[in-house]
Enzyme design. Structure first.
Site, PDB file in Angstrom:
ATOM      1  N   SER A  16       7.133   9.507  -3.525  1.00  0.00           N
ATOM      2  CA  SER A  16       5.855  10.100  -3.125  1.00  0.00           C
ATOM      3  C   SER A  16       5.702  10.167  -1.610  1.00  0.00           C
ATOM      4  O   SER A  16       5.344  11.219  -1.056  1.00  0.00           O
ATOM      5  CB  SER A  16       4.696   9.315  -3.749  1.00  0.00           C
ATOM      6  OG  SER A  16       4.774   7.938  -3.410  1.00  0.00           O
ATOM      7  N   LYS A 195       0.584  -6.533   3.870  1.00  0.00           N
ATOM      8  CA  LYS A 195      -0.640  -5.983   3.263  1.00  0.00           C
ATOM      9  C   LYS A 195      -0.463  -5.721   1.778  1.00  0.00           C
ATOM     10  O   LYS A 195      -1.420  -5.801   1.006  1.00  0.00           O
ATOM     11  CB  LYS A 195      -1.071  -4.720   4.011  1.00  0.00           C
ATOM     12  CG  LYS A 195      -0.040  -3.598   4.040  1.00  0.00           C
ATOM     13  CD  LYS A 195      -0.200  -2.607   2.922  1.00  0.00           C
ATOM     14  CE  LYS A 195       0.857  -1.524   2.992  1.00  0.00           C
ATOM     15  NZ  LYS A 195       0.673  -0.482   1.959  1.00  0.00           N
TER      16      LYS A 195
END
EC number: 1.1.1.94
Length: 337
Positions: A16, A195
């Protein structure tokens, strides 16, 4: 056409994010080549001029070529942008080295550490191509779908070469895509890796029904943890309060476009790690990153309770509810520690 655009740029990895970056570059007037490992998937993308699996709403520009031939993708390109999963990064570098002409510049958008060693990916580039090879890393709050369809997006580019910074910035910048420059390669890489771990934790907390207060506390303490380790390995505090740190952390922890957050949601609702990964159907970088950051924390002797809690859930089979409650009810301490 300026000299910057006289040679194609190769994007390696037709997932993606790689596809979205290739679309952006082609839309900006770059002759762009997107390489994918799976010939059947690549043929389908080329036939439909769409990556139906990952970005069905983002048609490929006419000047974007798609190929499964690695040599054909890179042989005429000076700039190589790697967007594979981080565990495939080293293998990709070794394949590139076989075709190297000494002029290629290495850029990557992989968010993770080297599996088994916890090394940063710029270290791997230097080991394969030498310390003087220009290199850059892209990271920050960017979902592939929004990038591909042209929604306003900003990203951090950490780079160690002024010419590469200028020219790559010109390749990437558009009316809807803003690049913030940095020279903090280590900090930008660590922010992108860590993260995803916090996003798994945020997903677990929401999957358990803990609510917005718990999620916000987790993000805040996750940021403190990111800064504590990030500064220990030589990163800049400004990096972690900027796009590649806080910005990416908030995005990934709060929006269900994040596969790491969705993975955590599934865990919080009772799925095993294997079931949750199958449900996502794509690489969940945070799962691998948890093991590598835990290894790094042990090596550097840095206290990282959020990382430890996620590690215990994934690799020590601890009940998510027990781990999350223990994390959120730790002993009182001074904020900033």
């Amino acid at each position: 056409m300026t000299d910057i655009f006289s040679k194609p740029i190769a994007v390696l990895g037709a997932g993606s994010f790689g596809t979205a970056l290739a679309i952006l570059l082609a839309r900006n007037g770059n002759q762009t080549i997107l390489w994918g490992r799976d010939p059947e998937q690549v043929a389908e993308i080329d036939k439909n001029r769409l990556n139906l699996k990952y970005l069905p709403d983002a048609p490929l520009p006419d000047n974007l070529q798609v190929t499964a031939d690695f040599e054909a993708a890179v042989i005429g390109a000076r700039d190589i942008l790697i967007s594979t999963p981080s565990h495939a990064f080293s293998d990709t570098l070794r394949e590139l080295k076989k075709l190297d002409d000494g002029e290629r510049r290495i850029i990557w958008a992989c968010k993770g550490l080297e599996p088994g060693t916890s090394e940063f990916l710029d270290t791997r580039v230097e080991e394969v191509f030498g310390k003087d090879r220009p290199k850059a890393v892209l990271s920050g709050p960017t979902f592939a779908k929004e990038l591909a369809i042209g929604s306003p997006t900003a990203i951090t580019m950490a780079v160690d070469d002024d010419k590469l910074a200028s020219e790559l910035g010109q390749r990437l910048m558009s009316d809807s895509f803003r690049v913030y420059m940095s020279n903090d390669l280590k900090g930008v890489q660590f922010g992108g890796a860590f993260k995803n771990i916090v996003a798994i934790g945020a997903g677990i907390a929401d999957g358990l029904g803990f609510g917005s207060n718990a999620r916000t506390a987790l993000i805040t303490r996750g940021l403190a943890e990111m800064m504590r380790m990030g500064e220990k390995i030589g990163g800049s505090r400004e990096t972690f309060t900027g796009m590649a740190g806080l910005g990416d952390l908030v995005l990934t922890c709060t929006d269900d476009q994040s596969r790491n957050r969705r993975f955590g949601l599934a865990l919080g609702r009772g799925a095993s790690a294997e079931q949750a990964a199958r449900e996502i159907g794509q690489v969940v970088e945070g799962m691998r990153n948890t093991k590598e950051v835990k290894r790094l924390a042990d090596k550097e002797q840095v206290d990282m309770p959020v990382c430890q809690a996620i590690y215990d859930i994934l690799y020590n089979q601890q009940d998510p509810k027990v781990a999350a409650r223990a994390l959120l009810t730790r002993a009182m301490k001074v904020e900033g520690d």
